[in-house]
Design a protein around this motif. Structure first.
Motif, PDB file in Angstrom:
ATOM      1  N   GLU A  26      -0.691  -7.395   1.370  1.00  0.00           N
ATOM      2  CA  GLU A  26      -1.924  -8.119   1.718  1.00  0.00           C
ATOM      3  C   GLU A  26      -1.762  -9.616   1.525  1.00  0.00           C
ATOM      4  OE1 GLU A  26      -5.908  -9.751   1.695  1.00  0.00           O
ATOM      5  OE2 GLU A  26      -4.512  -9.807   0.008  1.00  0.00           O
ATOM      6  N   SER A  27      -1.094 -10.005   0.448  1.00  0.00           N
ATOM      7  CA  SER A  27      -0.962 -11.428   0.133  1.00  0.00           C
ATOM      8  C   SER A  27      -0.049 -12.157   1.101  1.00  0.00           C
ATOM      9  CB  SER A  27      -0.451 -11.606  -1.302  1.00  0.00           C
ATOM     10  OG  SER A  27       0.912 -11.215  -1.416  1.00  0.00           O
ATOM     11  N   GLU A  28       0.879 -11.435   1.749  1.00  0.00           N
ATOM     12  CA  GLU A  28       1.852 -12.082   2.632  1.00  0.00           C
ATOM     13  C   GLU A  28       1.621 -11.790   4.107  1.00  0.00           C
ATOM     14  OE1 GLU A  28       5.910 -11.967   1.589  1.00  0.00           O
ATOM     15  OE2 GLU A  28       5.572 -12.105  -0.574  1.00  0.00           O
ATOM     16  N   TYR A  29       0.626 -10.977   4.407  1.00  0.00           N
ATOM     17  CA  TYR A  29       0.477 -10.512   5.783  1.00  0.00           C
ATOM     18  C   TYR A  29       0.192 -11.645   6.765  1.00  0.00           C
ATOM     19  CZ  TYR A  29      -0.797  -7.480   9.662  1.00  0.00           C
ATOM     20  OH  TYR A  29      -0.846  -6.850  10.874  1.00  0.00           O
ATOM     21  N   MET A  30      -0.557 -12.642   6.339  1.00  0.00           N
ATOM     22  CA  MET A  30      -0.917 -13.730   7.249  1.00  0.00           C
ATOM     23  C   MET A  30       0.251 -14.674   7.547  1.00  0.00           C
ATOM     24  SD  MET A  30      -3.913 -13.126   8.299  1.00  0.00           S
ATOM     25  CE  MET A  30      -4.415 -14.663   9.071  1.00  0.00           C
ATOM     26  N   PRO A  37       0.561  -3.823  12.784  1.00  0.00           N
ATOM     27  CA  PRO A  37      -0.728  -3.676  12.089  1.00  0.00           C
ATOM     28  C   PRO A  37      -0.530  -2.895  10.791  1.00  0.00           C
ATOM     29  CG  PRO A  37      -0.885  -2.993  14.393  1.00  0.00           C
ATOM     30  CD  PRO A  37       0.568  -3.172  14.098  1.00  0.00           C
ATOM     31  N   VAL A  38      -1.316  -3.211   9.773  1.00  0.00           N
ATOM     32  CA  VAL A  38      -1.252  -2.472   8.515  1.00  0.00           C
ATOM     33  C   VAL A  38      -2.644  -1.979   8.138  1.00  0.00           C
ATOM     34  CG1 VAL A  38       0.785  -3.678   7.627  1.00  0.00           C
ATOM     35  CG2 VAL A  38      -1.503  -4.567   7.108  1.00  0.00           C
ATOM     36  N   HIS A  39      -2.692  -0.789   7.551  1.00  0.00           N
ATOM     37  CA  HIS A  39      -3.936  -0.198   7.063  1.00  0.00           C
ATOM     38  C   HIS A  39      -3.699   0.104   5.588  1.00  0.00           C
ATOM     39  CE1 HIS A  39      -3.829   0.473  11.391  1.00  0.00           C
ATOM     40  NE2 HIS A  39      -5.148   0.555  11.363  1.00  0.00           N
ATOM     41  N   LEU A  40      -4.292  -0.721   4.726  1.00  0.00           N
ATOM     42  CA  LEU A  40      -3.944  -0.688   3.308  1.00  0.00           C
ATOM     43  C   LEU A  40      -4.715   0.398   2.559  1.00  0.00           C
ATOM     44  CD1 LEU A  40      -3.623  -4.521   2.715  1.00  0.00           C
ATOM     45  CD2 LEU A  40      -1.808  -2.859   3.164  1.00  0.00           C
ATOM     46  N   TYR A  41      -4.109   0.859   1.469  1.00  0.00           N
ATOM     47  CA  TYR A  41      -4.553   2.037   0.734  1.00  0.00           C
ATOM     48  C   TYR A  41      -5.251   1.676  -0.571  1.00  0.00           C
ATOM     49  CZ  TYR A  41      -3.975   7.034  -0.516  1.00  0.00           C
ATOM     50  OH  TYR A  41      -4.175   8.360  -0.816  1.00  0.00           O
ATOM     51  N   ILE A  42      -5.598   0.410  -0.750  1.00  0.00           N
ATOM     52  CA  ILE A  42      -6.190  -0.057  -2.006  1.00  0.00           C
ATOM     53  C   ILE A  42      -7.532   0.631  -2.245  1.00  0.00           C
ATOM     54  CG2 ILE A  42      -7.204  -2.063  -3.155  1.00  0.00           C
ATOM     55  CD1 ILE A  42      -4.987  -3.757  -1.909  1.00  0.00           C
ATOM     56  N   GLY A  43      -7.648   1.300  -3.386  1.00  0.00           N
ATOM     57  CA  GLY A  43      -8.847   2.043  -3.741  1.00  0.00           C
ATOM     58  C   GLY A  43      -8.687   3.546  -3.665  1.00  0.00           C
TER      59      GLY A  43
END
Length: 324
Positions: A26-30, A37-43
């Motif tokens: 997430e911190s480096e995606y930009m 595309p990424v779909h993150l699993y946080i939570g």
């Protein structure tokens, strides 16, 4: 049976590892080096960790677009995963698939599908194959509440009950199908209406943020499958803290209430389990510091591996089009 301290620490390590990998992405995606595309699993880390703690290497999982946690919890190679997100030839899908198509057959990661509900019939077919081969292997299918809208789920479950297949259907109900809340798509509290004969289908609806409860419930389902008693359906109630896709700043504003997000952040499965283990004396401050340092080193190495790996070439275009 209650978990011993080593089992608890391993469960926490799996969850924290998934979380730190997701946060780094997430911190480096930009920076736009990860073109997929990424779909993150946080939570949702407690579900992957609890489910996969009950499985053997030769058991199979099928997953969906939000697959990073499943892949890592099942033993998938982190270097290969990150190389795939960077679309490199050393990726787990050789750079052909990106984030939504992770595979590591050696550890039972049979592949993920970006088609909503696409992995459900595939995982059911793997359960049929295991039964026809006389094996005691188990097939697990992960999917979200959006996929529970698809007819393929009910067709697959009906077939699994009919043939008593060793399949466990794991619904990760995070409350949202992209921007549509579950309440606007289902008329009852349970996504799955418990009308099946319990002899044919074991069902449970549980707190998906409690890793020990997930593990306990899943181990019952897996034992049932190995014994030839048929399929199970486990609904894990959870929440995706970030948006449907991309990083935090790419999440559309307004479709979720800020108070809802804040309330679920307070129920963060990683932080909650960390506090529990520290309160029990299972996890010391030095244990946690050592674990964080080890994970940071591993993740740094995985990103470096991905960046240093070569891109596929034009000569690779004809590869992997047909089975041999």
């Amino acid at each position: 049976m209650p978990l011993n301290a080593d089992e608890q620490r391993q469960l926490f390590r799996t969850m924290l590892r998934i979380r730190r990998v997701q946060e780094r992405i997430e911190s480096e995606y930009m920076q736009d080096e990860m073109k997929t595309p990424v779909h993150l699993y946080i939570g949702q880390e407690a579900i992957a960790a609890g489910v996969c703690a009950c499985l053997r290497d030769d058991d199979a999982i099928n997953s969906n677009h939000r697959s990073h946690g499943h892949y890592l919890a099942k033993g998938g190679d982190l270097n290969a995963m990150m190389a795939e997100l960077f679309c490199k030839s050393t990726g787990c899908s050789k750079g052909y698939g990106g984030s939504m198509h992770l595979v590591d057959v050696a550890h039972g990661n049979m592949g993920t599908s970006a088609i909503v509900g696409g992995g459900i019939p595939i995982g059911t077919g793997q359960g049929l194959a295991f039964k026809m081969q006389g094996l005691d292997r188990v097939s697990v299918v992960f999917f979200g509440d959006g996929a529970a809208d698809e007819g393929t789920l009910y067709e697959s479950m009906n077939f699994a009950m009919l043939k008593r297949l060793p399949v466990v259907y794991v619904l990760e109900n995070n409350g949202w199908a992209v921007c549509s809340p579950t309440a606007t798509r289902h008329c009852a509290e349970n996504v799955f209406h418990k009308g099946a004969d319990p002899e044919l289908l074991f069902t449970a609806k549980i707190d998906g943020n409690d890793p020990e409860l997930v593990r306990e419930t899943m181990c019952k389902a897996v034992a049932r499958a190995r014994a030839g008693l048929g399929p199970s359906f486990v609904e894990c109630v959870t929440y995706r803290i970030l948006g449907h896709a991309g990083c935090l700043q790419q999440d559309p504003k307004g479709y979720r209430d800020a108070d809802e997000i804040a309330a679920w952040r307070e129920r963060c499965p990683v932080c909650t389990y960390q506090r529990k283990l520290q309160g029990q004396g299972v996890l010391s401050d030095s244990d946690l510091a050592g674990l964080e340092a080890d994970l940071a080193t591993e993740i740094d190495a995985a990103f470096a591996f991905a960046r240093q790996s070569p891109l596929p070439t034009a000569d690779d275009l004809h590869l992997n089009l047909f089975s041999e």
